[in-house]
Design an enzyme around this catalytic site. Sequence first.
Site, mmCIF file in Angstrom:
data_model
loop_
_atom_site.group_PDB
_atom_site.id
_atom_site.type_symbol
_atom_site.label_atom_id
_atom_site.label_comp_id
_atom_site.label_asym_id
_atom_site.label_seq_id
_atom_site.Cartn_x
_atom_site.Cartn_y
_atom_site.Cartn_z
ATOM 1 N N LYS A 54 19.343 15.999 -3.032
ATOM 2 C CA LYS A 54 18.830 17.253 -2.490
ATOM 3 C C LYS A 54 19.956 18.028 -1.799
ATOM 4 O O LYS A 54 20.090 19.242 -1.980
ATOM 5 C CB LYS A 54 17.676 16.982 -1.505
ATOM 6 N N GLN A 98 12.070 13.130 4.825
ATOM 7 C CA GLN A 98 11.929 12.260 3.650
ATOM 8 C C GLN A 98 10.926 11.144 3.925
ATOM 9 O O GLN A 98 10.967 10.499 4.977
ATOM 10 C CB GLN A 98 13.305 11.677 3.277
ATOM 11 N N ASP A 121 8.289 21.334 1.583
ATOM 12 C CA ASP A 121 7.705 20.237 0.803
ATOM 13 C C ASP A 121 6.248 20.537 0.450
ATOM 14 O O ASP A 121 5.676 19.905 -0.442
ATOM 15 C CB ASP A 121 7.736 18.938 1.629
HETATM 16 N N1 GUN Z 1 9.331 10.867 -0.983
HETATM 17 C C1 GUN Z 1 9.080 10.837 -2.304
HETATM 18 N N2 GUN Z 1 8.958 12.073 -2.790
HETATM 19 C C2 GUN Z 1 9.137 12.916 -1.751
HETATM 20 C C3 GUN Z 1 9.153 14.326 -1.627
HETATM 21 O O1 GUN Z 1 8.943 15.094 -2.562
HETATM 22 N N3 GUN Z 1 9.404 14.796 -0.389
HETATM 23 C C4 GUN Z 1 9.609 13.999 0.681
HETATM 24 N N4 GUN Z 1 9.827 14.554 1.863
HETATM 25 N N5 GUN Z 1 9.619 12.679 0.605
HETATM 26 C C5 GUN Z 1 9.377 12.147 -0.614
#
Ligand code: GUN
Length: 286
Positions: A54, A98, A121
């Site tokens: 990311k 996350q 998100d």
């Molecule tokens: N963990 C697995 N997929 C995601 C996601 O799309 N966003 C976040 N913040 N954590 C995750």
Amino acid sequence: MTSAQVIDGVALSKQLRQQTRERVQTLKKQGITPGLAVILVGENQASQVYVRNKIKACEDTGFYSILEQYPATLSEFELLQRVQALNLDASIHGILVQLPLPEHIDAQKVIEAISPAKDVDGFHVASAGALMVGQPGFWPCTPYGCMKMLESIGYTLRGKHAVVIGRSNIVGKPMALMLLQQHATVTICHSATADLGQITRQADVLIAAVGKQNLVTADMVKPGAVVIDVGMNRNAEGKLCGDVDYEGVKQVAGWITPVPGGVGPMTITMLLMNTLEAAEHALPHA
Ligand code: GUN
């Protein structure tokens, strides 16, 4: 033997990221650099890889980004304080915590602490509610990416039967709502569904979002269907694979997304697009 056309998530991402890069340049000329803050708590290996990807995507696209890494011993209170500080930080337009978080932290409480204006998100209840009632708001990146993939092949969902396997808040539920908004007839299947194959065989669009290798086999797919594989699993050899038996289903489906190179890159691309949109909202209105 016919073979499905592949929906290439890498190529589509490249195209969308180029458009994003251009919008970022325009925004920079107006004095705003879109900024994303990513918070990682603990040592989860997969999370470390996702977070790194990311941040790298942000750098490649001209975004400002910060990565805050904390030990698993971080308290819920300390994490909530960090989120509140980022809510007030004008250089940050998107905040991503996350998941998963360590057990002693209430993840939903942390998500609700993020300002909905920075919830790139799309996990906040305000974002989920907005999607449910068809109001503007951030859409969760993975199902949003799946919608972009359908759009890229010019697929019309109206009147089609879309079957979603999986009912998570991150993928399955928002996916179903997005498909419904495009006038598909939607069925959600999950671990308690009886005779999964009998339902999936009716699907014009089949979305697999469970996390189980080879869950979807060729006999479960209607000829010509669009099959989107959201799964992210490791097979016995440690190789990344999805929920769909790709080689088998490819012989039956009309369209298919590979793993890797399908939904994965699209998730990060939609995160960039959401963050850009959050930054564009920060522009003073004329
Ligand atoms: N963990 C697995 N997929 C995601 C996601 O799309 N966003 C976040 N913040 N954590 C995750």
